[in-house]
Design a protein around this motif. Structure first.
Motif, PDB file in Angstrom:
ATOM      1  N   PHE A  62       0.776  -1.346  -0.090  1.00 29.42           N
ATOM      2  CA  PHE A  62       0.128   0.046  -0.039  1.00 29.42           C
ATOM      3  C   PHE A  62       0.839   1.118   0.171  1.00 29.42           C
ATOM      4  O   PHE A  62       0.576   2.181  -0.732  1.00 29.42           O
ATOM      5  CB  PHE A  62      -1.016  -0.160   1.335  1.00 29.42           C
ATOM      6  CG  PHE A  62      -1.898   1.079   1.272  1.00 29.42           C
ATOM      7  CD1 PHE A  62      -1.878   1.900   2.418  1.00 29.42           C
ATOM      8  CD2 PHE A  62      -2.816   1.154   0.358  1.00 29.42           C
ATOM      9  CE1 PHE A  62      -2.757   3.008   2.252  1.00 29.42           C
ATOM     10  CE2 PHE A  62      -3.705   2.300   0.442  1.00 29.42           C
ATOM     11  CZ  PHE A  62      -3.810   3.200   1.425  1.00 29.42           C
ATOM     12  N   SER A  63       1.827   1.223   0.879  1.00 29.48           N
ATOM     13  CA  SER A  63       2.475   2.618   0.996  1.00 29.48           C
ATOM     14  C   SER A  63       3.395   3.034  -0.187  1.00 29.48           C
ATOM     15  O   SER A  63       3.938   4.118  -0.215  1.00 29.48           O
ATOM     16  CB  SER A  63       3.564   2.682   2.193  1.00 29.48           C
ATOM     17  OG  SER A  63       4.457   1.657   1.969  1.00 29.48           O
ATOM     18  N   GLY A 108       2.073   8.226  -1.750  1.00 32.49           N
ATOM     19  CA  GLY A 108       2.263   7.061  -0.645  1.00 32.49           C
ATOM     20  C   GLY A 108       2.605   7.185   0.619  1.00 32.49           C
ATOM     21  O   GLY A 108       2.111   6.649   1.571  1.00 32.49           O
ATOM     22  N   SER A 109       3.464   8.134   0.929  1.00 28.83           N
ATOM     23  CA  SER A 109       3.704   8.581   2.115  1.00 28.83           C
ATOM     24  C   SER A 109       2.569   9.331   2.907  1.00 28.83           C
ATOM     25  O   SER A 109       2.697   9.494   3.895  1.00 28.83           O
ATOM     26  CB  SER A 109       5.151   9.313   2.083  1.00 28.83           C
ATOM     27  OG  SER A 109       4.734  10.759   1.538  1.00 28.83           O
ATOM     28  N   ARG A 123      -4.733   9.265   4.451  1.00 31.96           N
ATOM     29  CA  ARG A 123      -4.449   7.892   4.461  1.00 31.96           C
ATOM     30  C   ARG A 123      -3.940   7.390   5.674  1.00 31.96           C
ATOM     31  O   ARG A 123      -3.423   8.054   6.530  1.00 31.96           O
ATOM     32  CB  ARG A 123      -3.553   7.504   3.106  1.00 31.96           C
ATOM     33  CG  ARG A 123      -2.095   7.966   3.302  1.00 31.96           C
ATOM     34  CD  ARG A 123      -1.335   7.471   1.970  1.00 31.96           C
ATOM     35  NE  ARG A 123      -1.431   6.160   1.805  1.00 31.96           N
ATOM     36  CZ  ARG A 123      -1.133   5.769   0.624  1.00 31.96           C
ATOM     37  NH1 ARG A 123      -0.958   6.522  -0.661  1.00 31.96           N
ATOM     38  NH2 ARG A 123      -0.761   4.512   0.088  1.00 31.96           N
ATOM     39  N   ASP A 124      -4.025   6.028   5.798  1.00 30.00           N
ATOM     40  CA  ASP A 124      -3.456   5.297   7.192  1.00 30.00           C
ATOM     41  C   ASP A 124      -2.745   4.045   6.488  1.00 30.00           C
ATOM     42  O   ASP A 124      -3.340   3.061   6.294  1.00 30.00           O
ATOM     43  CB  ASP A 124      -4.493   4.862   8.191  1.00 30.00           C
ATOM     44  CG  ASP A 124      -3.953   4.500   9.260  1.00 30.00           C
ATOM     45  OD1 ASP A 124      -2.818   3.815   9.260  1.00 30.00           O
ATOM     46  OD2 ASP A 124      -4.374   4.416  10.268  1.00 30.00           O
ATOM     47  N   ASN A 125      -1.361   4.283   6.462  1.00 25.76           N
ATOM     48  CA  ASN A 125      -0.790   3.303   5.868  1.00 25.76           C
ATOM     49  C   ASN A 125      -0.728   1.939   6.557  1.00 25.76           C
ATOM     50  O   ASN A 125      -0.617   0.783   6.089  1.00 25.76           O
ATOM     51  CB  ASN A 125       0.855   3.543   5.364  1.00 25.76           C
ATOM     52  CG  ASN A 125       0.828   4.425   4.198  1.00 25.76           C
ATOM     53  OD1 ASN A 125      -0.264   4.637   3.517  1.00 25.76           O
ATOM     54  ND2 ASN A 125       2.006   4.987   4.043  1.00 25.76           N
ATOM     55  N   ALA A 126      -0.938   2.083   7.915  1.00 23.49           N
ATOM     56  CA  ALA A 126      -0.900   0.863   8.931  1.00 23.49           C
ATOM     57  C   ALA A 126      -2.077  -0.031   8.544  1.00 23.49           C
ATOM     58  O   ALA A 126      -2.049  -0.998   8.700  1.00 23.49           O
ATOM     59  CB  ALA A 126      -0.625   1.316  10.195  1.00 23.49           C
ATOM     60  N   LYS A 127      -3.349   0.670   8.340  1.00 24.23           N
ATOM     61  CA  LYS A 127      -4.577   0.051   7.974  1.00 24.23           C
ATOM     62  C   LYS A 127      -4.859  -0.115   6.798  1.00 24.23           C
ATOM     63  O   LYS A 127      -5.958  -0.731   6.257  1.00 24.23           O
ATOM     64  CB  LYS A 127      -5.613   1.014   8.543  1.00 24.23           C
ATOM     65  CG  LYS A 127      -5.540   1.053  10.286  1.00 24.23           C
ATOM     66  CD  LYS A 127      -6.681   1.993  10.759  1.00 24.23           C
ATOM     67  CE  LYS A 127      -6.494   2.003  12.224  1.00 24.23           C
ATOM     68  NZ  LYS A 127      -7.698   2.843  12.859  1.00 24.23           N
TER      69      LYS A 127
END
Length: 123
Positions: A29-30, A53-54, A72-76
């Motif tokens: 995703f990131s 992406g970041s 965005r929430d890259n962890a989720k």
């Protein structure tokens, strides 16, 4: 298998707010920029907003600047679109999309798409 699933659409009065969500799976995703687009029946799909992406870089269509916020929430593995001050003409389907090519507005540069979520703004 890559999947993008939108949620959060619905009925709202003019001037109201909605928060759309897009859950992503099947890709790193990131490393993907994410975008939101919208499409009215019989019309072309229009760019709304994009995020790097970041999450540091964002880009908006002129007609939503100051009203919509992409995050965005890259962890989720989630991307969001907070929409405020909605207008009846914004009764359309909103879709999220992913691209490796950077934060951009060109819809043909996006590799993966969700099915969309309907937003209806009543007057």
């Amino acid at each position: 298998q890559v999947q993008l699933v939108e949620s959060g659409g619905g009925l709202v009065q003019a001037g109201g707010s909605l928060r759309l969500s897009c859950a992503v799976s099947g890709l790193t995703f990131s490393t993907y920029a994410m975008g939101w687009f919208r499409q009215a029946p019989g019309k072309e799909r229009d760019f709304v907003a994009a995020i790097s992406g970041s999450g540091v870089g964002t880009y908006y269509a002129d007609f939503v600047k100051g009203r919509f916020t992409i995050s965005r929430d890259n962890a989720k593995k989630m991307v969001y679109l907070q929409m405020n001050s909605l207008r009846p003409k914004e009764t359309v389907v909103y879709s999220c999309a992913a691209t490796k090519l950077g934060t951009m507005a060109q819809k043909d540069r996006y590799n993966y798409w969700g099915q969309g979520t309907q937003v209806t703004v009543s007057s």
